[in-house]
Design a protein around this motif. Structure first.
Motif, PDB file in Angstrom:
ATOM      1  N   GLU A 159      79.201 120.225 -12.271  1.00 22.82           N
ATOM      2  CA  GLU A 159      80.137 119.579 -11.360  1.00 22.82           C
ATOM      3  C   GLU A 159      79.463 118.524 -10.473  1.00 22.82           C
ATOM      4  N   GLU A 160      78.247 118.815 -10.020  1.00 26.65           N
ATOM      5  CA  GLU A 160      77.569 117.953  -9.056  1.00 26.65           C
ATOM      6  C   GLU A 160      76.168 117.641  -9.554  1.00 26.65           C
ATOM      7  N   ILE A 161      75.874 116.356  -9.769  1.00 27.48           N
ATOM      8  CA  ILE A 161      74.585 115.949 -10.337  1.00 27.48           C
ATOM      9  C   ILE A 161      73.426 116.438  -9.482  1.00 27.48           C
ATOM     10  N   SER A 162      73.592 116.465  -8.179  1.00 26.60           N
ATOM     11  CA  SER A 162      72.497 116.884  -7.299  1.00 26.60           C
ATOM     12  C   SER A 162      72.112 118.345  -7.506  1.00 26.60           C
ATOM     13  N   ASN A 163      72.959 119.111  -8.206  1.00 19.12           N
ATOM     14  CA  ASN A 163      72.657 120.527  -8.458  1.00 19.12           C
ATOM     15  C   ASN A 163      71.889 120.751  -9.747  1.00 19.12           C
ATOM     16  N   LEU A 164      71.480 119.682 -10.428  1.00 20.44           N
ATOM     17  CA  LEU A 164      70.759 119.877 -11.686  1.00 20.44           C
ATOM     18  C   LEU A 164      69.432 120.590 -11.443  1.00 20.44           C
ATOM     19  N   LYS A 165      68.998 121.361 -12.430  1.00 23.95           N
ATOM     20  CA  LYS A 165      67.773 122.138 -12.346  1.00 23.95           C
ATOM     21  C   LYS A 165      66.625 121.307 -12.904  1.00 23.95           C
ATOM     22  N   ASP A 166      65.736 120.925 -12.044  1.00 25.07           N
ATOM     23  CA  ASP A 166      64.673 119.988 -12.379  1.00 25.07           C
ATOM     24  C   ASP A 166      63.872 120.461 -13.593  1.00 25.07           C
ATOM     25  N   GLY A 167      63.750 119.596 -14.599  1.00 22.21           N
ATOM     26  CA  GLY A 167      62.940 119.898 -15.762  1.00 22.21           C
ATOM     27  C   GLY A 167      63.659 120.652 -16.864  1.00 22.21           C
ATOM     28  N   LYS A 168      64.926 121.008 -16.668  1.00 20.10           N
ATOM     29  CA  LYS A 168      65.703 121.658 -17.715  1.00 20.10           C
ATOM     30  C   LYS A 168      66.321 120.601 -18.625  1.00 20.10           C
ATOM     31  N   THR A 169      66.892 121.050 -19.754  1.00 19.39           N
ATOM     32  CA  THR A 169      67.465 120.100 -20.701  1.00 19.39           C
ATOM     33  C   THR A 169      68.971 119.993 -20.516  1.00 19.39           C
ATOM     34  N   TYR A 170      69.471 118.758 -20.706  1.00 15.61           N
ATOM     35  CA  TYR A 170      70.880 118.449 -20.480  1.00 15.61           C
ATOM     36  C   TYR A 170      71.389 117.458 -21.523  1.00 15.61           C
ATOM     37  N   ILE A 171      72.673 117.575 -21.812  1.00 14.06           N
ATOM     38  CA  ILE A 171      73.395 116.476 -22.439  1.00 14.06           C
ATOM     39  C   ILE A 171      73.783 115.521 -21.318  1.00 14.06           C
ATOM     40  N   VAL A 172      73.428 114.253 -21.469  1.00  8.36           N
ATOM     41  CA  VAL A 172      73.739 113.253 -20.444  1.00  8.36           C
ATOM     42  C   VAL A 172      74.608 112.174 -21.089  1.00  8.36           C
ATOM     43  N   LEU A 173      75.785 111.957 -20.530  1.00  3.84           N
ATOM     44  CA  LEU A 173      76.639 110.864 -20.988  1.00  3.84           C
ATOM     45  C   LEU A 173      76.437 109.696 -20.041  1.00  3.84           C
ATOM     46  N   THR A 174      75.882 108.606 -20.569  1.00  2.00           N
ATOM     47  CA  THR A 174      75.585 107.450 -19.727  1.00  2.00           C
ATOM     48  C   THR A 174      76.417 106.253 -20.152  1.00  2.00           C
ATOM     49  N   LEU A 175      76.602 105.350 -19.210  1.00  2.18           N
ATOM     50  CA  LEU A 175      77.434 104.183 -19.420  1.00  2.18           C
ATOM     51  C   LEU A 175      76.920 103.309 -20.555  1.00  2.18           C
ATOM     52  N   ASN A 176      75.592 103.202 -20.691  1.00  2.00           N
ATOM     53  CA  ASN A 176      75.015 102.284 -21.671  1.00  2.00           C
ATOM     54  C   ASN A 176      74.539 102.960 -22.949  1.00  2.00           C
ATOM     55  N   ASP A 177      74.137 104.237 -22.866  1.00  2.00           N
ATOM     56  CA  ASP A 177      73.543 104.902 -24.022  1.00  2.00           C
ATOM     57  C   ASP A 177      74.447 105.936 -24.687  1.00  2.00           C
ATOM     58  N   GLY A 178      75.607 106.223 -24.105  1.00  2.00           N
ATOM     59  CA  GLY A 178      76.460 107.254 -24.682  1.00  2.00           C
ATOM     60  C   GLY A 178      75.842 108.630 -24.511  1.00  2.00           C
ATOM     61  N   ILE A 179      75.924 109.467 -25.560  1.00  2.00           N
ATOM     62  CA  ILE A 179      75.427 110.842 -25.499  1.00  2.00           C
ATOM     63  C   ILE A 179      73.935 110.884 -25.803  1.00  2.00           C
ATOM     64  N   VAL A 180      73.149 111.458 -24.878  1.00  2.00           N
ATOM     65  CA  VAL A 180      71.734 111.714 -25.143  1.00  2.00           C
ATOM     66  C   VAL A 180      71.413 113.141 -24.711  1.00  2.00           C
ATOM     67  N   TYR A 181      70.443 113.740 -25.385  1.00  2.00           N
ATOM     68  CA  TYR A 181      69.968 115.079 -25.030  1.00  2.00           C
ATOM     69  C   TYR A 181      68.519 114.944 -24.595  1.00  2.00           C
ATOM     70  N   LYS A 182      68.238 115.240 -23.323  1.00  2.00           N
ATOM     71  CA  LYS A 182      66.906 115.021 -22.772  1.00  2.00           C
ATOM     72  C   LYS A 182      66.563 116.101 -21.746  1.00  2.00           C
ATOM     73  N   ARG A 183      65.294 116.170 -21.442  1.00  2.00           N
ATOM     74  CA  ARG A 183      64.839 116.961 -20.293  1.00  2.00           C
ATOM     75  C   ARG A 183      64.974 116.062 -19.067  1.00  2.00           C
ATOM     76  N   VAL A 184      65.609 116.578 -18.012  1.00  2.00           N
ATOM     77  CA  VAL A 184      65.996 115.723 -16.890  1.00  2.00           C
ATOM     78  C   VAL A 184      65.261 116.137 -15.617  1.00  2.00           C
TER      79      VAL A 184
END
Length: 257
Positions: A159-184
């Motif tokens: 729900e809130e980006i600021s609550n992400l767990k540092d260093g865990k992996t996420y699906i990130v939907l970005t304006l320019n790259d679409g769907i990416v799976y990365k460690r964030v």
């Protein structure tokens, strides 16, 4: 600020319920509903749980967020964040997971905010998942080995980006790259960006401005499809494969390398 009283009234109204109908559904008196909506009484935790289950909205969202701007109970905007309601359920009242098919993954960037697009996605059920809204996303490439290209990542909506767990992996939907799976990694305080890192070290880390992040989904498990022939991997057959063919489910997060 506690927005509970006004949220109860607003969402009840959106659902087209009178206080009498709402009270009957929740098995309480109409006067109790009236006292909660007029902020003359504080609901006990048991009622909050029932209310959350009824609306399919987390308790903390009901209490801490002003939902009065919502005009549709299936899709609510909170500030610049989207909250997906209600969670899709089947006839047995169990959460279903929407599957983003490989051939439509590019279109997800255009359709992610369209309830009609989401409604028409095929769905599976994984009853062991934790609470929350989940979707399954196809993975391409080798940037997150040992997760293979063609696998699916099942992830929970954040729900809130600021609550992400540092260093865990996420699906990130970005304006320019679409769907990416990365460690964030959270770099919001430093430069209002997220650092996206591949587990495959041949790919360089890169930054994404937080205002380009449209959705964030936290890894829950992966579905490894690589042991199977292409004709077995149709979206409609994934649920049966899970039950009959023993697809490997990795429900624990990979440790940071």
């Amino acid at each position: 600020m506690n927005y509970l009283s006004q949220n109860i009234k607003h969402i009840r109204t959106l659902k087209g319920l009178t206080q009498e109908q709402f009270a009957e559904d929740l098995k309480v008196s109409r006067s109790r509903i009236s006292s909660y909506e007029e902020n003359r009484a504080i609901p006990p935790i048991e009622f909050l749980i029932d209310l959350s289950d009824y609306f399919k909205i987390p308790i903390d969202i009901l209490i801490k967020n002003d939902l009065s701007g919502a005009k549709d109970v299936s899709f609510i905007e909170i500030g610049n964040r989207r909250v997906l309601f209600p969670i899709t359920i089947d006839g047995a009242n169990e959460d279903l997971i929407e599957i983003i098919p490989v051939e439509a993954s590019a279109g997800y960037l255009r359709g992610y905010a369209d309830p009609e697009y989401i409604e028409h996605l095929e769905k599976i059920k994984l009853p062991f998942l934790p609470t929350g809204t989940h979707r399954a996303f196809p993975i391409k490439g080798d940037s997150m080995l040992p997760v293979k290209s063609g696998s699916y990542i099942v992830a929970r909506f954040v729900e809130e980006i600021s609550n992400l767990k540092d260093g865990k992996t996420y699906i990130v939907l970005t304006l320019n790259d679409g769907i990416v799976y990365k460690r964030v990694f959270n770099k919001l305080e430093e430069n209002n960006m997220l650092l996206l890192v591949s587990d495959n070290k041949k790919y360089d880390p890169y930054y994404v401005p937080v205002n380009e992040v449209l959705e964030l989904w936290e890894f829950t498990c992966s579905i490894n499809t690589q042991e199977y022939e292409e004709h077995e991997l149709k979206i409609s057959s994934i649920a049966a494969m899970l039950n009959q063919l023993g697809i490997e489910l990795k429900a624990l997060e990979k440790s940071i390398k």
